[in-house]
Design a protein around this motif. Structure first.
Motif, PDB file in Angstrom:
ATOM      1  N   ALA A  76       0.825  -1.206   0.000  1.00 58.19           N
ATOM      2  CA  ALA A  76       0.000   0.000   0.000  1.00 58.19           C
ATOM      3  C   ALA A  76       0.858   1.254   0.000  1.00 58.19           C
ATOM      4  O   ALA A  76       0.548   2.246  -0.681  1.00 58.19           O
ATOM      5  CB  ALA A  76      -0.935  -0.002   1.210  1.00 58.19           C
ATOM      6  N   ALA A 130      -8.894  -3.538  -3.766  1.00 56.58           N
ATOM      7  CA  ALA A 130      -8.820  -2.699  -2.567  1.00 56.58           C
ATOM      8  C   ALA A 130      -7.990  -1.450  -2.822  1.00 56.58           C
ATOM      9  O   ALA A 130      -8.381  -0.336  -2.440  1.00 56.58           O
ATOM     10  CB  ALA A 130      -8.226  -3.499  -1.409  1.00 56.58           C
ATOM     11  N   TYR A 131      -6.842  -1.615  -3.485  1.00 57.86           N
ATOM     12  CA  TYR A 131      -5.990  -0.460  -3.740  1.00 57.86           C
ATOM     13  C   TYR A 131      -6.598   0.458  -4.796  1.00 57.86           C
ATOM     14  O   TYR A 131      -6.436   1.682  -4.735  1.00 57.86           O
ATOM     15  CB  TYR A 131      -4.594  -0.913  -4.150  1.00 57.86           C
ATOM     16  CG  TYR A 131      -3.879  -1.655  -3.047  1.00 57.86           C
ATOM     17  CD1 TYR A 131      -4.170  -1.398  -1.715  1.00 57.86           C
ATOM     18  CD2 TYR A 131      -2.940  -2.636  -3.320  1.00 57.86           C
ATOM     19  CE1 TYR A 131      -3.537  -2.082  -0.700  1.00 57.86           C
ATOM     20  CE2 TYR A 131      -2.293  -3.328  -2.307  1.00 57.86           C
ATOM     21  CZ  TYR A 131      -2.609  -3.045  -0.993  1.00 57.86           C
ATOM     22  OH  TYR A 131      -1.990  -3.726   0.020  1.00 57.86           O
ATOM     23  N   VAL A 134      -9.173   2.499  -2.835  1.00 60.84           N
ATOM     24  CA  VAL A 134      -8.504   3.532  -2.044  1.00 60.84           C
ATOM     25  C   VAL A 134      -7.945   4.622  -2.957  1.00 60.84           C
ATOM     26  O   VAL A 134      -8.006   5.813  -2.640  1.00 60.84           O
ATOM     27  CB  VAL A 134      -7.382   2.916  -1.190  1.00 60.84           C
ATOM     28  CG1 VAL A 134      -6.532   3.998  -0.540  1.00 60.84           C
ATOM     29  CG2 VAL A 134      -7.977   2.018  -0.120  1.00 60.84           C
ATOM     30  N   THR A 210     -12.225  -6.422  -0.569  1.00 55.58           N
ATOM     31  CA  THR A 210     -11.984  -5.136  -1.220  1.00 55.58           C
ATOM     32  C   THR A 210     -12.444  -3.977  -0.349  1.00 55.58           C
ATOM     33  O   THR A 210     -11.717  -2.997  -0.167  1.00 55.58           O
ATOM     34  CB  THR A 210     -12.699  -5.096  -2.584  1.00 55.58           C
ATOM     35  OG1 THR A 210     -12.124  -6.097  -3.436  1.00 55.58           O
ATOM     36  CG2 THR A 210     -12.557  -3.738  -3.238  1.00 55.58           C
ATOM     37  N   GLY A 214      -9.606  -2.443   1.953  1.00 58.88           N
ATOM     38  CA  GLY A 214      -9.349  -1.173   1.297  1.00 58.88           C
ATOM     39  C   GLY A 214      -9.704   0.038   2.134  1.00 58.88           C
ATOM     40  O   GLY A 214      -8.944   1.007   2.160  1.00 58.88           O
TER      41      GLY A 214
END
Length: 409
Positions: A76, A130-131, A134, A210, A214
Motif C-alpha cells: 500500500a 482494494a488499492y 482507495v 476489497t 481497502g
C-alpha cells in the motif's frame, strides 16, 4: 489545496521503489499461499492450520510475526508513493492537474476490474480491487491537499486504529472466560470443486476483502497518505538526504511490527488463553509500522548497494521484477491456483504449510528470473502494458508503469 512538490527530476530512475516492489513480492507470496491449502482445520482469523508441530509450527510463528499483515501495508505504501509520482509526472502545465486526475481515476477503476477478474478466475484475496478503491478515494479527496492535511488525517486514522486495537484486547480480557465469539474456521475456497462452482464464492469473498481491507481496515488508507507525503519529499529517490529518518523508521517500525504480532502467535499456538479475535486489531495496527519499516530498510539497502558501484545481477533482477510487479503478482496466482486448488492438481490438500512456503519461494524466484529476462529483451510486463493501454484508451508509446509506480523512466 496542495503544496505541490516539483515533478520528479529527469535522469536515471531511482532504484529503491522498484527494488522494494521486487522484494515485496516474496512476502506477498508467503502470506497468500496458505489460503490455497485445504482439508485441515484453520484458525478463525487466518489461514494457518490449528494443529501444527515441528517445521509447520516454526514456520507459522515466523509468518505470523514477520509476514502476515506486514506485506500488504508495504504494498500500500509503494502504491501511494507511485500514485503521487504518476500524478506529478502527468499533470504537466495544467494548473489543476485535471488530465492527470482523469488518468488516475481511469487507472484505479481498471485496477478494480483487474481485481474482479483475478478473483473470479484464481484468487479471492486479490488486493488490486482494494488499492483501486482507495486510489479513487485518495485521488478525489486528498491528492491535491497540503502535506500537513495528509499527515493529520493519517495520524487521526492511526490513533483510531490503535484505540480499536486496545479496546479489543480489553474486551477480550473481560470476556476471557466466556464463550469465544470467533467466527470459526475461515472458508477453504481452495477445496471447492469443480472449477465452475468456485467462481462465485471467490467473487463474494473478494468483494468483502476489497471493502474491508481497502477502507474499513484503515491500514491501507493510512499507508497511502503517508506515502504521498514521502513521495513529495523524494524520500525513496534520495535516501541519503533522509538517512536519519529512514534508519529510525526501519528500526522502530520493524521492532513495533514484530512485537505487535507476538500476541497473535501466542493465541494461535494456545499459549495465551484469549479469543482468536482479540489480537487481530493489534496485529493490523502494528503491521502498518512493520510495512513502513520494511520500506525504509529496503531504501537504505538500495542506497548502499548503488552508492559506489553498478548494481549486481541480483539487484538488477529484483529491480526488473519491481518494474513488472503487477505481472509478477498475477503470476503467483497463476501458479498457486492450478497447482494447489482441488479443481487443479489438488496439492493444497497434500502439502504441509512449510512445503507450501517453499513453493511460494520457488514461484517468486521464477518470477524474478522471468522479469530479468524481459528486462534484457527490452520488453514490458504484459499486465502493466494492458493496464496502461486500457487506462489511457490507446496503445502506449512510452514504457508501461507497474502498479504503484510512476513509470520506468
Amino acid at each position: 489545496m496542495a503544496d505541490h512538490a516539483p515533478a520528479p527530476r529527469s535522469g536515471g530512475r531511482a532504484p529503491a521503489p522498484d527494488l522494494a516492489r521486487g522484494v515485496m513480492l516474496l512476502p506477498i507470496a508467503l502470506a497468500n499461499v496458505p489460503w490455497f491449502l485445504y482439508g485441515a482445520a484453520t484458525s478463525g482469523v487466518g489461514a494457518h492450520r490449528t494443529v501444527a508441530t515441528g517445521a509447520d509450527a516454526l514456520w507459522q510463528t515466523v509468518a505470523i510475526v514477520a509476514v502476515d499483515g506486514r506485506s500488504y501495508p508495504l504494498f500500500a505504501f509503494l502504491f501511494g508513493y507511485g500514485l503521487w509520482q504518476l500524478y506529478a509526472r502527468r499533470r504537466g502545465r495544467a494548473p489543476d492537474g485535471a488530465p492527470a486526475l482523469r488518468l488516475l481515476r481511469s487507472r484505479h477503476l481498471w485496477m478494480i476490474a483487474f481485481g474482479a477478474v483475478h478473483a473470479a478466475l484464481l484468487w479471492s484475496g486479490d488486493v488490486l480491487g482494494a488499492y483501486g478503491l482507495v486510489g479513487l478515494v485518495v485521488t478525489g479527496l486528498f491528492l491535491r491537499r497540503a502535506s500537513g492535511t495528509l499527515v493529520a488525517w493519517a495520524a487521526g486514522l492511526a490513533c483510531l486504529l490503535g484505540l480499536a486495537a486496545a479496546a479489543a484486547l480489553v474486551a477480550a480480557a473481560v470476556t476471557a472466560h466466556g464463550p469465544d465469539p470467533s467466527p470459526g474456521a475461515v472458508p477453504q475456497l481452495a477445496g471447492i470443486t469443480p472449477y465452475a462452482a468456485s467462481v462465485l464464492p471467490r467473487l463474494g469473498m473478494w468483494a468483502v476483502v476489497t471493502v474491508g481491507q481497502g477502507l474499513l481496515g484503515l491500514v491501507v488508507p493510512i499507508a497511502v497518505l503517508v506515502a504521498i507525503v514521502c513521495a513529495r519529499h523524494r524520500v525513496l529517490e534520495e535516501p541519503g538526504a533522509h538517512r536519519p529518518l529512514l534508519v529510525r523508521t526501519a528500526v522502530i517500525g520493524i521492532a513495533v511490527g514484530w512485537a505487535g504480532a507476538v500476541p497473535s502467535a501466542l493465541v494461535h499456538h494456545g499459549v495465551w488463553d484469549l479469543p482468536e479475535w482479540a489480537p487481530v486489531m493489534l496485529n493490523g495496527f502494528t503491521g502498518l509500522f512493520a510495512g513502513l519499516g520494511y520500506a525504509a530498510l529496503i531504501a537504505l539497502v538500495a542506497a548502499r548497494v548503488t552508492a559506489s558501484r553498478e548494481p549486481g545481477p541480483l539487484v538488477s533482477a529484483l529491480t526488473a521484477t519491481g518494474r513488472r510487479s503487477l505481472s509478477c503478482y498475477l503470476f503467483q496466482s497463476a501458479v498457486f491456483a492450478p497447482v494447489l486448488c482441488a479443481w487443479g492438481l489438488g496439492l493444497g490438500g497434500v502439502l504441509t504449510q512449510w512445503q507450501a512456503a517453499l513453493l511460494a519461494v520457488a514461484t517468486w524466484l521464477v518470477s524474478v528470473a522471468l522479469a530479468a529476462a524481459l528486462e534484457r529483451a527490452g520488453r514490458h510486463g504484459p499486465a502493466e502494458r494492458l493496464l496502461r493501454t486500457l487506462a489511457r484508451g490507446r496503445t502506449p508509446a512510452a514504457p508501461a508503469e507497474p502498479v504503484g509506480s510512476a513509470g520506468p523512466g
